[in-house]
Design a protein around this motif. Structure first.
Motif, mmCIF file in Angstrom:
data_model
loop_
_atom_site.group_PDB
_atom_site.id
_atom_site.type_symbol
_atom_site.label_atom_id
_atom_site.label_comp_id
_atom_site.label_asym_id
_atom_site.label_seq_id
_atom_site.Cartn_x
_atom_site.Cartn_y
_atom_site.Cartn_z
ATOM 1 N N HIS A 11 20.509 52.671 78.554
ATOM 2 C CA HIS A 11 19.623 53.790 78.188
ATOM 3 C C HIS A 11 18.324 53.820 79.009
ATOM 4 O O HIS A 11 17.819 54.891 79.322
ATOM 5 N N GLN A 33 18.757 61.573 74.922
ATOM 6 C CA GLN A 33 19.353 61.619 73.579
ATOM 7 C C GLN A 33 20.653 62.438 73.604
ATOM 8 O O GLN A 33 21.676 62.014 73.070
ATOM 9 N N THR B 56 12.186 57.674 70.060
ATOM 10 C CA THR B 56 13.352 58.293 70.702
ATOM 11 C C THR B 56 14.534 57.336 70.718
ATOM 12 O O THR B 56 15.674 57.733 70.488
ATOM 13 N N THR B 60 17.964 58.165 68.954
ATOM 14 C CA THR B 60 19.188 58.237 69.758
ATOM 15 C C THR B 60 20.237 57.265 69.231
ATOM 16 O O THR B 60 21.430 57.592 69.180
#
Lengths: 163, 125
Positions: A11, A33, B56, B60
């Motif tokens: 990520h 996301q 975030t 996520t």
């Protein structure tokens, strides 16, 4: 394919690629996301082992390409949040980099960022953007050469503006 | 400028070509070191320490754990919740006297009973 594991391992790289590509932290976070939500939603379609990173980045690449198309303008590329500065502490160099990346052709910029920030190898980049390894190698060289040259020009221009 | 060598140097810093192939040629090329330095400068400049915000990351991860099925489940639960809240609101309204007020209004408008009227005599001329 374990989405949680994929997220844990990649990520940050996905985020950094998206940040440099969009120049906007909020957009980069939203796209990151969305990338991982799509991984979960479409993970059942993925069955090719060993190419997870290319598959992941192809999702991010498509999303950022759509975003850029929607904006209908060349995105700016820069670390926009002073809380998260670029590795380089030289503000002039950062500004120069911003200009350099903005001046590169879109696909060249993508190849360069996928390599430098995504950490993808040439085969993975080829798979991500849809091309050959030879084309990636050539494009990467072109992008670096252009960046090198533009960087020298931009640094001179920024230094001139400061005087 | 030796384009072929420059391209090989670019691929070399990515670990895509063996060192001996490139270095042997680079040693013989006076500009190779400057090229290599430029390539590495670009690489260094592109690096960033930026991280996504913890909020975030958490969001996520939560979204990643959800599947479409669970999203549908949440949507279904939300619908049930909204219906329950509506019923509760109506119940509270009833409890707070909405029909009582209405009943009072009806009683106020009703004419007095006949035996009550009979107690009062009105003389007419």
């Amino acid at each position: 394919m374990d989405p949680a594991d994929l997220f844990r391992r990649h990520h940050v790289a996905v985020f950094r690629y998206l940040l440099r590509r969009t120049g906007d932290r909020t957009v980069a976070e939203e796209l990151m996301q969305e990338t991982f939500v799509r991984v979960v939603r479409h993970g059942h379609r993925y069955d090719e082992r060993g190419r997870e990173r290319a598959w992941l980045f192809s999702i991010a690449y498509t999303l950022v390409a759509n975003w850029a198309r929607d904006r209908r303008r060349r995105p700016t590329v820069a670390p926009v949040d002073p809380q998260y500065p670029a590795h380089s502490t030289d503000a002039a160099a950062s500004l120069a980099l911003e200009r350099v990346l903005a001046a590169l052709p879109e696909l060249d910029r993508d190849v360069l960022l996928l390599r430098e920030l995504g950490g993808l190898d040439y085969a993975e980049i080829a798979e991500t953007i849809g091309g050959t390894v030879a084309a990636v190698r050539s494009r990467l060289h072109r992008a670096r050469t252009a960046a090198r040259s533009l960087l020298a020009d931009a640094s001179t221009a920024v230094a001139g503006e400061r005087r | 400028m030796n384009t072929e060598l420059d391209e090989a140097l670019s691929a070399w810093i990515d670990g895509e070509v063996p060192s001996h192939d490139v270095l042997l040629r680079a040693i013989a090329q006076p500009d190779a070191l400057a090229t290599l330095r430029g390539l590495l400068e670009v690489r260094a400049l592109l690096q960033t320490d930026a991280l996504p915000s913890p909020a975030t990351v958490a969001a996520t991860q939560a979204a990643s754990r959800s599947s479409r099925r669970s999203i549908r489940r949440v949507a279904g639960a939300l619908r049930v919740g909204v219906a329950a809240m509506t019923l509760l609101t109506v119940g509270i309204g009833i409890g707070l006297g909405w029909p009582r007020g209405r009943t009072a209004a009806v009683e106020w408008a009703r004419p007095p009973a006949a035996d009550l009227i009979a107690q009062f005599t009105f003389e007419t001329r």
